[in-house]
Design a protein around this motif. Structure first.
Motif, PDB file in Angstrom:
ATOM      1  N   SER A 230      20.555  17.331  54.644  1.00  0.00           N
ATOM      2  CA  SER A 230      21.172  17.987  53.778  1.00  0.00           C
ATOM      3  C   SER A 230      20.338  18.889  52.738  1.00  0.00           C
ATOM      4  O   SER A 230      20.525  20.021  52.331  1.00  0.00           O
ATOM      5  CB  SER A 230      22.129  16.941  52.693  1.00  0.00           C
ATOM      6  OG  SER A 230      22.927  16.475  53.734  1.00  0.00           O
ATOM      7  N   GLY A 231      19.197  18.276  52.302  1.00  0.00           N
ATOM      8  CA  GLY A 231      18.300  19.128  51.428  1.00  0.00           C
ATOM      9  C   GLY A 231      18.012  20.449  52.057  1.00  0.00           C
ATOM     10  O   GLY A 231      18.022  21.163  51.133  1.00  0.00           O
ATOM     11  N   LEU A 258      28.931  35.427  58.216  1.00  0.00           N
ATOM     12  CA  LEU A 258      30.063  34.681  58.977  1.00  0.00           C
ATOM     13  C   LEU A 258      29.307  33.414  59.605  1.00  0.00           C
ATOM     14  O   LEU A 258      30.002  32.314  59.454  1.00  0.00           O
ATOM     15  CB  LEU A 258      30.752  35.520  59.779  1.00  0.00           C
ATOM     16  CG  LEU A 258      31.770  34.851  60.898  1.00  0.00           C
ATOM     17  CD1 LEU A 258      32.905  34.429  60.112  1.00  0.00           C
ATOM     18  CD2 LEU A 258      32.172  36.032  61.701  1.00  0.00           C
ATOM     19  N   VAL A 259      28.232  33.526  60.119  1.00  0.00           N
ATOM     20  CA  VAL A 259      27.473  32.396  60.827  1.00  0.00           C
ATOM     21  C   VAL A 259      27.350  31.472  59.700  1.00  0.00           C
ATOM     22  O   VAL A 259      27.572  30.109  59.945  1.00  0.00           O
ATOM     23  CB  VAL A 259      26.345  32.797  61.423  1.00  0.00           C
ATOM     24  CG1 VAL A 259      25.347  31.638  61.708  1.00  0.00           C
ATOM     25  CG2 VAL A 259      26.313  33.742  62.477  1.00  0.00           C
ATOM     26  N   MET A 260      26.975  31.802  58.472  1.00  0.00           N
ATOM     27  CA  MET A 260      26.472  30.589  57.235  1.00  0.00           C
ATOM     28  C   MET A 260      28.046  29.944  57.002  1.00  0.00           C
ATOM     29  O   MET A 260      28.002  28.752  56.679  1.00  0.00           O
ATOM     30  CB  MET A 260      25.783  31.363  56.233  1.00  0.00           C
ATOM     31  CG  MET A 260      24.510  31.820  56.516  1.00  0.00           C
ATOM     32  SD  MET A 260      23.610  30.770  57.647  1.00  0.00           S
ATOM     33  CE  MET A 260      23.419  29.253  56.489  1.00  0.00           C
ATOM     34  N   THR A 261      29.088  30.788  57.098  1.00  0.00           N
ATOM     35  CA  THR A 261      30.350  30.239  56.788  1.00  0.00           C
ATOM     36  C   THR A 261      30.724  29.075  57.926  1.00  0.00           C
ATOM     37  O   THR A 261      31.197  28.012  57.497  1.00  0.00           O
ATOM     38  CB  THR A 261      31.457  31.298  56.807  1.00  0.00           C
ATOM     39  OG1 THR A 261      31.058  32.245  55.500  1.00  0.00           O
ATOM     40  CG2 THR A 261      32.670  30.609  56.354  1.00  0.00           C
ATOM     41  N   LEU A 262      30.466  29.522  59.089  1.00  0.00           N
ATOM     42  CA  LEU A 262      30.933  28.723  60.204  1.00  0.00           C
ATOM     43  C   LEU A 262      30.025  27.470  60.228  1.00  0.00           C
ATOM     44  O   LEU A 262      30.424  26.275  60.544  1.00  0.00           O
ATOM     45  CB  LEU A 262      30.828  29.375  61.334  1.00  0.00           C
ATOM     46  CG  LEU A 262      31.589  30.697  61.876  1.00  0.00           C
ATOM     47  CD1 LEU A 262      31.313  31.339  62.990  1.00  0.00           C
ATOM     48  CD2 LEU A 262      33.037  30.166  61.729  1.00  0.00           C
ATOM     49  N   SER A 263      28.922  27.558  59.817  1.00  0.00           N
ATOM     50  CA  SER A 263      27.920  26.361  59.657  1.00  0.00           C
ATOM     51  C   SER A 263      28.293  25.279  58.657  1.00  0.00           C
ATOM     52  O   SER A 263      28.165  24.199  58.718  1.00  0.00           O
ATOM     53  CB  SER A 263      26.466  26.608  59.336  1.00  0.00           C
ATOM     54  OG  SER A 263      26.373  27.056  57.979  1.00  0.00           O
ATOM     55  N   LEU A 264      29.196  25.804  57.866  1.00  0.00           N
ATOM     56  CA  LEU A 264      29.572  24.991  56.777  1.00  0.00           C
ATOM     57  C   LEU A 264      31.064  24.209  57.366  1.00  0.00           C
ATOM     58  O   LEU A 264      31.323  23.106  56.578  1.00  0.00           O
ATOM     59  CB  LEU A 264      29.830  25.562  55.318  1.00  0.00           C
ATOM     60  CG  LEU A 264      28.725  25.899  54.712  1.00  0.00           C
ATOM     61  CD1 LEU A 264      28.858  27.167  53.567  1.00  0.00           C
ATOM     62  CD2 LEU A 264      28.140  24.819  53.850  1.00  0.00           C
ATOM     63  N   LEU A 265      31.596  24.807  58.022  1.00  0.00           N
ATOM     64  CA  LEU A 265      32.750  24.118  58.770  1.00  0.00           C
ATOM     65  C   LEU A 265      32.583  22.770  59.233  1.00  0.00           C
ATOM     66  O   LEU A 265      33.168  21.659  58.954  1.00  0.00           O
ATOM     67  CB  LEU A 265      33.568  24.998  59.698  1.00  0.00           C
ATOM     68  CG  LEU A 265      34.109  26.098  59.317  1.00  0.00           C
ATOM     69  CD1 LEU A 265      34.524  27.116  60.152  1.00  0.00           C
ATOM     70  CD2 LEU A 265      35.391  25.799  58.252  1.00  0.00           C
ATOM     71  N   PRO A 266      31.470  22.450  60.119  1.00  0.00           N
ATOM     72  CA  PRO A 266      31.162  21.180  60.735  1.00  0.00           C
ATOM     73  C   PRO A 266      30.682  20.253  59.505  1.00  0.00           C
ATOM     74  O   PRO A 266      31.161  18.993  59.725  1.00  0.00           O
ATOM     75  CB  PRO A 266      30.319  21.421  61.775  1.00  0.00           C
ATOM     76  CG  PRO A 266      29.589  22.755  61.338  1.00  0.00           C
ATOM     77  CD  PRO A 266      30.699  23.600  60.747  1.00  0.00           C
ATOM     78  N   TYR A 267      30.041  20.674  58.668  1.00  0.00           N
ATOM     79  CA  TYR A 267      29.619  19.869  57.347  1.00  0.00           C
ATOM     80  C   TYR A 267      30.888  19.370  56.746  1.00  0.00           C
ATOM     81  O   TYR A 267      30.852  18.040  56.546  1.00  0.00           O
ATOM     82  CB  TYR A 267      28.909  20.846  56.471  1.00  0.00           C
ATOM     83  CG  TYR A 267      28.788  20.193  55.287  1.00  0.00           C
ATOM     84  CD1 TYR A 267      27.535  18.935  55.114  1.00  0.00           C
ATOM     85  CD2 TYR A 267      29.081  20.759  54.021  1.00  0.00           C
ATOM     86  CE1 TYR A 267      27.680  18.249  53.748  1.00  0.00           C
ATOM     87  CE2 TYR A 267      28.771  20.192  52.740  1.00  0.00           C
ATOM     88  CZ  TYR A 267      28.156  18.916  52.710  1.00  0.00           C
ATOM     89  OH  TYR A 267      27.846  18.391  51.478  1.00  0.00           O
ATOM     90  N   GLY A 268      31.885  20.271  56.383  1.00  0.00           N
ATOM     91  CA  GLY A 268      33.113  19.764  55.770  1.00  0.00           C
ATOM     92  C   GLY A 268      33.872  18.753  56.644  1.00  0.00           C
ATOM     93  O   GLY A 268      34.086  17.725  55.873  1.00  0.00           O
ATOM     94  N   PHE A 269      34.476  19.371  57.922  1.00  0.00           N
ATOM     95  CA  PHE A 269      35.296  18.471  58.557  1.00  0.00           C
ATOM     96  C   PHE A 269      34.453  17.366  59.190  1.00  0.00           C
ATOM     97  O   PHE A 269      35.200  16.217  59.419  1.00  0.00           O
ATOM     98  CB  PHE A 269      35.905  19.241  59.654  1.00  0.00           C
ATOM     99  CG  PHE A 269      36.851  20.480  59.108  1.00  0.00           C
ATOM    100  CD1 PHE A 269      38.208  19.752  58.834  1.00  0.00           C
ATOM    101  CD2 PHE A 269      36.593  21.976  58.747  1.00  0.00           C
ATOM    102  CE1 PHE A 269      39.153  20.698  58.272  1.00  0.00           C
ATOM    103  CE2 PHE A 269      37.425  22.321  58.389  1.00  0.00           C
ATOM    104  CZ  PHE A 269      38.813  22.062  57.861  1.00  0.00           C
ATOM    105  N   SER A 323      24.776  17.958  60.986  1.00  0.00           N
ATOM    106  CA  SER A 323      23.925  17.091  60.669  1.00  0.00           C
ATOM    107  C   SER A 323      23.711  16.508  59.054  1.00  0.00           C
ATOM    108  O   SER A 323      23.763  15.334  58.823  1.00  0.00           O
ATOM    109  CB  SER A 323      22.394  17.284  60.825  1.00  0.00           C
ATOM    110  OG  SER A 323      22.037  18.375  60.252  1.00  0.00           O
ATOM    111  N   SER A 324      24.532  17.468  58.427  1.00  0.00           N
ATOM    112  CA  SER A 324      24.504  17.215  56.919  1.00  0.00           C
ATOM    113  C   SER A 324      25.702  16.386  56.414  1.00  0.00           C
ATOM    114  O   SER A 324      25.796  15.869  55.367  1.00  0.00           O
ATOM    115  CB  SER A 324      24.506  18.491  56.114  1.00  0.00           C
ATOM    116  OG  SER A 324      23.159  19.416  56.402  1.00  0.00           O
ATOM    117  N   ALA A 325      26.696  16.227  57.521  1.00  0.00           N
ATOM    118  CA  ALA A 325      27.783  15.388  57.241  1.00  0.00           C
ATOM    119  C   ALA A 325      27.420  13.957  57.061  1.00  0.00           C
ATOM    120  O   ALA A 325      27.985  13.081  56.764  1.00  0.00           O
ATOM    121  CB  ALA A 325      28.799  15.694  58.501  1.00  0.00           C
TER     122      ALA A 325
END
Length: 425
Positions: A230-231, A258-269, A323-325
């Motif tokens: 995560s860091g 948009l790519v950075m936005t999509l990278s946050l989706l697997p982190y959140g869900f 992985s940050s999840a």
């Protein structure tokens, strides 16, 4: 108001504060160019501005955890949320870059208290079986705040200057702070099998409690593991991901956002479900190791990959988000390894390491990019050369993950002689 309504209202208010805080945390990735133009600064100064949030947030983690353990949630959470609002106003109204630095610093200060309050609220209002799921929901809400600061914020910038956006957020934060002060309430004593917050000030939030936490090697190993995943990811999702993709992999700026936005989706869900899956499979350590391994592979690939492979770069950032999840499982392992009255301090200590890493990477990466550029490295390679920094940290995180002790079943932690003796202190 019945107990269930109090539980959900308090959770909702604190979660909204968390959402706004994560918007601020990742906003520099989208607002970097307009802020840089406003104050006429370069990459090193911009990295310093973005990392100010994380430096202050990091330094305040242990004090914030002790404050919440000792004095409860309502007043600290209300003050912390108000500070976030004041910080946003400082940045928006800053007459100079030096003054603007105070904005992220105040936001970081306030968010440290909000984080400790949110995690303590989850620990005392929800039973152990629900803690992982609720923490996952909380981090999903936080991830939605991060997502809002990427592509949606970029769309807002097309119709509005950046300053009014921050002023609106400032107003919302201050209103929310008042609502938390009026409506948050602790659970009835013993209602959820937890120690009531702030009722035993001699034992909670004390230096003795902090010493008990910092003597546990498990806490430091988990901190190292999350820092490597995560860091490092936060540093790029919050600032350097978009410049890396545009300069080294040929993305257009809107596509990179948009790519950075999509990278946050697997982190959140992923945060929503990984805690439940960990509970079902009865393991924390396996998830921590797997996430650390994915992080290492992704950073190493980005470091050595051919710049003509944009699809693979997109996949790497999605995997870094996933992985940050791991943070949900790691927080559960922290909670399972300390006494209930030290939860806030322990979680804040671990979180401190994560955001210290983020601050170091954000500033250090910017300095490395500037240094590489001044040494006349090819423009497309500048951002790639500096990737050795997050790659090295992720490798250290994997080493720490391999040494983490399994915390399921919880009884094995509670009844081990070493932990028992420490818990008695």
């Amino acid at each position: 108001m019945n107990v269930r309504a109090q539980q959900m209202l308090g959770y909702a208010l604190l979660s909204i504060a968390f959402f706004i805080g994560f918007f601020h945390r990742f906003a520099p990735a989208t607002f970097a160019q307009p802020i840089a133009r406003t104050f006429d600064v370069g990459s090193t100064a911009l990295g310093g501005l973005a990392s100010m949030h994380f430096w202050v947030y990091t330094l305040m983690q242990i004090p914030a955890g002790m404050i919440v353990d000792r004095y409860g949630i309502r007043t600290p959470a209300s003050v912390g949320t108000a500070l976030v609002g004041v910080g946003a106003a400082f940045l928006a109204l800053a007459p100079s870059f030096a003054f603007a630095m105070c904005g992220p610093a105040l936001v970081g200060f306030g968010m440290s208290i909000v984080f400790a309050s949110v995690m303590k609220n989850n620990a005392i209002w929800f039973t152990g079986k629900r803690f992982g799921f609720v923490t996952g929901c909380t981090l999903l809400i936080a991830a939605l705040g991060s997502i809002a600061s990427e592509a949606p914020a970029a769309l807002l910038l097309k119709i509005s200057p950046w300053q009014p956006i921050f002023l609106v957020l400032s107003t919302l934060s201050i209103v929310l702070a008042v609502l938390i002060g009026f409506f948050w309430r602790p659970p009835p004593t013993g209602r959820f099998g937890q120690v009531a917050v702030g009722t035993n000030k001699e034992q909670t939030g004390s230096l003795a409690s902090m010493r008990s936490v910092i003597r546990r090697p498990q806490i430091w190993l988990i901190m190292l593991a999350i820092s490597g995943t995560s860091g490092t990811f936060y540093a790029f999702a919050g600032l350097w991901g978009t410049p890396l993709l545009t300069h080294s992999f040929g993305f257009e700026r809107d596509t990179a956002a948009l790519v950075m936005t999509l990278s946050l989706l697997p982190y959140g869900f992923g945060s929503l479900f990984v805690g439940q899956l960990s509970d079902k499979l009865r393991t924390r350590k396996a998830f921590i190791i797997a996430a650390s391994g994915v992080s290492v592979l992704s950073w190493v690939w980005l470091l050595f990959a051919d710049g003509n492979t944009p699809v693979a770069a997109w996949v790497c950032f999605v995997l870094l988000g996933l992985s940050s999840a791991q943070v949900v499982v790691s927080f559960a392992a922290v909670k399972e390894g300390v006494p209930a009255d030290s939860t806030g301090t322990a979680l804040s200590l671990v979180n401190m390491g994560v955001f210290l890493t983020t601050a170091v990477v954000q500033f250090g990466y910017g300095w490395l990019v500037a240094s590489a550029a001044s040494s006349q490295t090819l423009a497309g390679d500048v951002y790639r050369v500096a990737l050795w920094l997050p790659a090295a940290i992720s490798i250290a995180g994997l080493i720490g993950a391999l040494k983490v002790v399994e915390t399921i079943p919880r009884q094995s932690i509670q009844h081990s002689p070493k932990t028992s003796s420490q818990s008695a202190k």
